[in-house]
Each structure stands twice: as structure tokens, then as C-alpha cells.
Design an enzyme around this catalytic site. Structure first.
Site, PDB file in Angstrom:
ATOM      1  N   GLU A   1       0.372  -0.993   0.545  1.00 31.80           N
ATOM      2  CA  GLU A   1      -0.278   0.454  -0.167  1.00 31.80           C
ATOM      3  C   GLU A   1       0.819   1.350   0.078  1.00 31.80           C
ATOM      4  O   GLU A   1       0.381   2.075   0.957  1.00 31.80           O
ATOM      5  CB  GLU A   1      -0.558   0.119   1.355  1.00 31.80           C
ATOM      6  CG  GLU A   1      -2.089  -1.532   0.833  1.00 31.80           C
ATOM      7  CD  GLU A   1      -3.193  -0.688   2.404  1.00 31.80           C
ATOM      8  OE1 GLU A   1      -2.790  -0.651   3.417  1.00 31.80           O
ATOM      9  OE2 GLU A   1      -3.877  -1.637   2.297  1.00 31.80           O
TER      10      GLU A   1
ATOM     11  N   GLU B   1      -5.034  -8.305  -1.482  1.00 33.89           N
ATOM     12  CA  GLU B   1      -6.304  -8.281   0.054  1.00 33.89           C
ATOM     13  C   GLU B   1      -7.785  -7.816  -0.169  1.00 33.89           C
ATOM     14  O   GLU B   1      -8.035  -7.414  -1.083  1.00 33.89           O
ATOM     15  CB  GLU B   1      -5.525  -6.964   0.765  1.00 33.89           C
ATOM     16  CG  GLU B   1      -4.440  -7.147   1.455  1.00 33.89           C
ATOM     17  CD  GLU B   1      -4.446  -6.064   2.248  1.00 33.89           C
ATOM     18  OE1 GLU B   1      -4.673  -5.292   3.017  1.00 33.89           O
ATOM     19  OE2 GLU B   1      -2.528  -5.592   2.383  1.00 33.89           O
TER      20      GLU B   1
HETATM   21  C1  BGP Z   1      -4.405  -2.659   4.945  1.00 33.09           C
HETATM   22  C2  BGP Z   1      -3.074  -3.604   5.087  1.00 33.09           C
HETATM   23  C3  BGP Z   1      -3.466  -4.685   6.132  1.00 33.09           C
HETATM   24  C4  BGP Z   1      -3.878  -5.057   6.494  1.00 33.09           C
HETATM   25  C5  BGP Z   1      -5.550  -4.120   6.063  1.00 33.09           C
HETATM   26  C6  BGP Z   1      -6.907  -4.061   7.256  1.00 33.09           C
HETATM   27  O1  BGP Z   1      -4.639  -1.679   4.756  1.00 33.09           O
HETATM   28  O2  BGP Z   1      -2.171  -3.929   3.894  1.00 33.09           O
HETATM   29  O3  BGP Z   1      -2.104  -5.018   7.320  1.00 33.09           O
HETATM   30  O4  BGP Z   1      -4.338  -5.001   8.161  1.00 33.09           O
HETATM   31  O5  BGP Z   1      -5.413  -3.533   5.632  1.00 33.09           O
HETATM   32  O6  BGP Z   1      -7.186  -2.994   7.982  1.00 33.09           O
HETATM   33  P1  BGP Z   1      -7.269  -3.293   8.949  1.00 33.09           P
HETATM   34  O7  BGP Z   1      -6.045  -4.643  10.006  1.00 33.09           O
HETATM   35  O8  BGP Z   1      -6.977  -2.012   9.873  1.00 33.09           O
HETATM   36  O9  BGP Z   1      -8.498  -3.622   9.412  1.00 33.09           O
END
Ligand code: BGP
Length: 487
Positions: A196, A386
Site C-alpha cells: 500500500e 487483500e
Molecule cells: C491494509 C493493510 C493490512 C491490513 C488491512 C486491514 O491497509 O495492508 O495490513 O491490516 O488493511 O486493515 P485493518 O487491519 O485496519 O482492518
């Protein structure tokens, strides 16, 4: 339709899963001085100020002048233990194999390989750990997809070099990436340079007026150094093994205009440019887009960019475009009735969508829109690396977990991926986020669960860390087996 070779799987990140934060020579990363938070309370980064007084600042905000990062006794740091993947990776990979995973996305903790980040040679124990993990994947025919940097710059580099504000980080990252490519040659073929990468600037937008021009100057400069570092890594990766497939990784948000007011239409286009295309263009096309100058001018940004940097960018184009997708976001010049939060975004509430308990929009069509838009722009293979639903799970008396909401979430997104493929998009893989429950990046919570596999650990760190299959585990197994036809 999904092809035979489609890479079905799941994703985690080192700092959110491994734990063992100070084991076998690992050095601390910024995530190790970041406290737990919640949907209401931000995560904090802790420090002692120049007079030795403890303090904390909201994650993403600068430390006070003269302060240094510190671990404070009365604070809880959920990443220290993660879900103990460091010691349980064999069990976890066997569980992934049980679902039929073709791909497993994970990241390498920089400070496990280079505890300070500026050493000449790596920590052998760290190198060995990942080799063992990859060998374990190989045993089951699972392709690793490895993120080189997932939010975890060694703390030493932050403190002693100013982190990514310093051009020297490019060289340190380059050494780290070279070690990864050479040590794991033959075991890993799919790589992502920065997770990201577009967050740096999106995060500043999120802080609104709190972030001034100086912070944008720093943000865009950090990004530039990361772009060059990424381009160097791509070149090294290709030299080491021409079979390597190396991708960018963008936080994918589908932006919609709040109204048909031409002002909103233009704002929406500019949101795509600023939030999504700016990074994708540099990494996929090897040069800054024409609109970059306007973005820099908006915040009086003046970048340190050398001729050599521009050559590196040109020679370091990625082979594939990958992104995370959780939601869409509404932008408008008109005042919103109701606003919502999201993954590094905030915006007006979309009356046509449902929202999760954390306020994230459920928008599978937005994923199709994003895929089609991006493929049209770059014509490179794409992966969704993701995607998932952070939700509360309940364990029934008999130990089962009926997470139909999670199944619904994935089902609808998979349907739209299939539609995008039918529309011509070269989508080659799907790794769901948090295929096993892990520490949330945004809130530091455990109760915001994404997994097909439940992990017995709570927000205070209590629990056995035992693993348990949810209903979604069996469902995803069937999806993979049937190549996405039985949803
Ligand atoms: C993205 C990241 C992840 C992950 C995901 C979910 O921004 O790459 O590392 O955690 O989001 O977000 P969160 O964990 O805040 O729910």
C-alpha cells in the site's frame, strides 16, 4: 471464469502475525512501539520526551521535537506477540494447505533480517526462519507471494536516519531486497516491493487541516525515495532470477462522485489521480504522470529528484499490478449528511451500500469497477492481494463459528472478479486478507477478525493462541476446489 492456474489463497503480514518481536536477534520496528486501539480510540506511538517524560502521539502523527521512541510499561503492544506465527507457521501452513491454497502472501520483517537496517550482513537466524517457511509452503505446492516491506521499517533507521525522509534508506532497502532475492531464489517467484505504497499521502489527506504543506513535502519526498527503492528492487530481482514476477501494491479504493455536479465529477477524477494513479503510474509506467506537477503545486512541494532517479524509475517498472480492496469511497464538494471511515480514507456515506461494524463499505461492484479501470490503464496482470471483512465472531457452545457474513462478503467479491475476467481483465490471483485472524493494522484489535481460521487471543493478549476452523474455512476450500464455480 477462473482459469486452472488461478492463484487462490490468503494473506498475512509479518508485523501483524509473527510476534516473537525480540526473538533470535530481531530488532524492533515502528509497529513495536504502537499500542492497541479500537474503532473509537486511535493506536498510539509511544515515546519519552527530551526530559525523559513518557508520552504518546496518534499513529501517523510526528513525535515531539527531541523525543525518542520507547516501550512504556503501562501500555499494551499487540504486535509484540501477533498470533505467534513465528512458532506456529507449520501448523498454519498445513491449515492453509487444507483449504487447497495455491498461494500464500506474507511479508518479510526487515528488522528480522537486518535488526538495525544498516548492517552489512544479515542476521542468519532471520534468513533461516523465512527459508523454513518457504520450504514448508513448497511441501504443499503453495506459491509464496512475498511483500518485502509491509509498514515495518526498522526502528533504528527511523531514529538514526529519519526513516524514509532520508535518501540513504534507498540503499539500505536495496541491500535488504537483494538478500531476499538471492537467499530465496528458487523458493519464491512472486514479490511485492512496498505494501500500500500510496498510503503515505492518503493518510495525510485523512488528517485534513492538521497536515500542513511541510508534511506533504515530507510525504511526497518519502514516496519518491520509495519509488526509487522499488525500482532498484525490481531490477535486482530480475537480474537475480528472470522468472521473478514483481509487483506494486496499492491500497485500492474505488472513488465515486457524491453528485453529478461537474465540480464533484472533477473532484472524483482528481481523487483517483492523487490517491490511486499517482503511485500506480510511476511503478507501472516508469515515470511521473503529467498531473504530478499540479499535485505538488497544491502543497508547494519541491522534490529532490535526480536524473539517475528518473532512469531507475524507467528501468524498474513492475511486472504486475496488485492491490488491496475493501471498499469504495464517496467524494463531494457538497457537505455530507453523514460521513464514514475506511481503510486510509473517509467520506460521505453511500446510501446504496451496507457498512461493517468498523464503518467500511461493502461494495463488490466497486471491485469490478476498479479491476476494469486499472487493467485498461496498465494492461499488466493483476492480483487482488487483500480483500476481506473485519467482523466480530462468536464461538458456539460446540466450538463452531458460523461466519455466514464473511462467506457472503467473499462470495459477492468473487462473483465480481469473475465478471471482470469475462470483461477481459487478466486477473491472475486472489489472496484474501487475514486468512487467519491477526492483529488489525488500523486499530490493533484482535476482535476485528478476518480469518477463515480463528485464533484464540483477545485484545489484551489473553488466550491460548489455539487455532479453530470457522464455517468459512470449509466454504473457501470448496470454492478453490471448484475453481470458483461453487460459491
Ligand atoms: C491494509 C493493510 C493490512 C491490513 C488491512 C486491514 O491497509 O495492508 O495490513 O491490516 O488493511 O486493515 P485493518 O487491519 O485496519 O482492518
Amino acid at each position: 471464469m477462473f482459469s486452472e492456474s488461478f492463484l487462490w489463497g490468503g494473506a498475512i503480514a509479518a508485523n501483524q502475525a509473527e510476534g516473537a518481536w525480540n526473538v533470535d536477534g530481531r530488532g524492533p520496528a515502528k509497529t513495536d512501539v504502537t499500542t492497541g486501539g479500537s474503532v473509537k480510540e486511535p493506536r498510539y506511538v509511544t515515546y519519552v520526551d527530551k526530559d525523559g517524560n513518557p508520552g504518546k502521539v496518534a499513529h501517523g502523527r510526528p513525535l515531539p521535537e527531541g523525543a525518542s521512541y520507547a516501550i512504556l510499561e503501562d501500555c499494551y503492544y499487540p504486535n509484540h506477540d501477533g498470533i505467534d506465527f513465528y512458532h506456529r507457521y507449520k501448523e498454519d501452513i498445513a491449515l492453509f494447505a487444507g483449504m487447497g491454497f495455491k498461494m500464500f502472501r506474507m511479508s518479510i520483517s526487515w528488522s528480522r533480517l537486518y535488526p538495525h537496517g544498516d548492517e552489512e550482513t544479515p542476521n542468519e537466524k532471520g534468513v533461516e526462519f523465512y527459508r523454513n517457511v518457504f520450504k514448508e509452503c513448497q511441501k504443499y505446492g503453495i506459491e509464496p507471494l512475498v511483500t518485502i516491506w509491509h509498514f515495518d521499517t526498522p526502528l533504528y533507521l527511523e531514529e538514526n536516519y529519519g526513516g524514509w525522509n532520508n535518501r540513504r534508506l534507498i540503499g539500505f532497502y536495496e541491500r535488504f531486497a537483494r538478500t531476499c532475492f538471492t537467499e530465496y531464489k528458487g523458493l519464491v517467484k512472486y514479490w511485492l516491493t512496498f505494501n500500500e505504497i500510496n498510503n503515505t499521502v492518503m493518510m495525510l489527506d485523512l488528517f485534513g487541516n492538521e497536515a500542513g504543506d511541510a508534511e506533504y513535502q515530507a510525504g511526497y519526498q518519502q514516496l519518491h525515495y520509495q519509488f526509487v527503492a522499488s525500482a532498484r528492487a525490481v531490477q535486482i530481482g530480475h537480474e537475480t532470477d528472470p522468472d521473478n514476477m514483481i509487483g506494486c501494491m496499492i491500497c485500492g479504493i474505488t472513488f465515486y462522485p457524491g453528485t453529478c455536479d461537474p465540480e464533484d465529477i472533477l473532484l472524483n477524477r482528481h481523487s483517483w489521480e492523487r490517491g490511486i494513479f499517482y503511485c500506480g503510474d510511476v511503478q507501472c509506467k516508469g515515470k511521473y504522470p503529467t498531473f504530478a506537477k499540479r499535485l505538488w503545486a497544491e502543497h508547494k512541494v519541491n522534490l529532490d529528484i535526480t536524473e539517475q532517479d528518473l532512469k531507475e524509475l524507467k528501468n524498474g517498472c513492475v511486472d504486475m499490478y496488485t492491490f488491496s480492496y475493501y471498499m469504495s469511497s464517496v467524494v463531494s464538494t457538497h457537505k455530507a449528511q453523514e460521513t464514514v471511515s475506511g481503510n486510509f480514507t473517509a467520506g460521505a456515506k453511500n446510501p446504496y451500500l451496507q457498512y461493517s461494524d468498523w464503518g467500511w463499505a461493502f461494495d463488490p461492484k466497486g471491485l469490478r469497477y476498479y479491476l476494469e479501470m486499472i487493467y485498461d490503464r496498465y494492461e499488466k496482470p493483476i492480483m487482488v492481494v487483500e480483500n476481506g471483512l473485519g467482523a466480530y465472531d462468536k464461538i458456539e457452545e460446540d466450538g463452531s463459528i458460523h461466519d455466514s457474513y464473511r462467506i457472503d462478503y467473499h462470495r459477492e467479491h468473487i462473483k465480481e472478479m469473475a465478471n471482470a475476467i469475462d470483461n477481459g481483465v487478466d486477473l491472475i490471483g486472489y489472496t484474501t486478507w487475514g486468512c487467519i485472524d491477526l492483529v488489525s493494522a488500523g486499530t490493533g484489535e484482535m476482535r476485528k477478525r478476518y480469518g477463515f481460521i480463528y485464533v484464540d487471543k483477545d485484545d489484551e493478549g489473553n488466550g491460548t493462541y489455539d487455532r479453530r476452523k470457522k464455517d468459512s474455512y470449509y466454504w473457501y476450500k470448496k470454492v478453490i476446489e471448484s475453481r470458483g464455480t461453487e460459491l
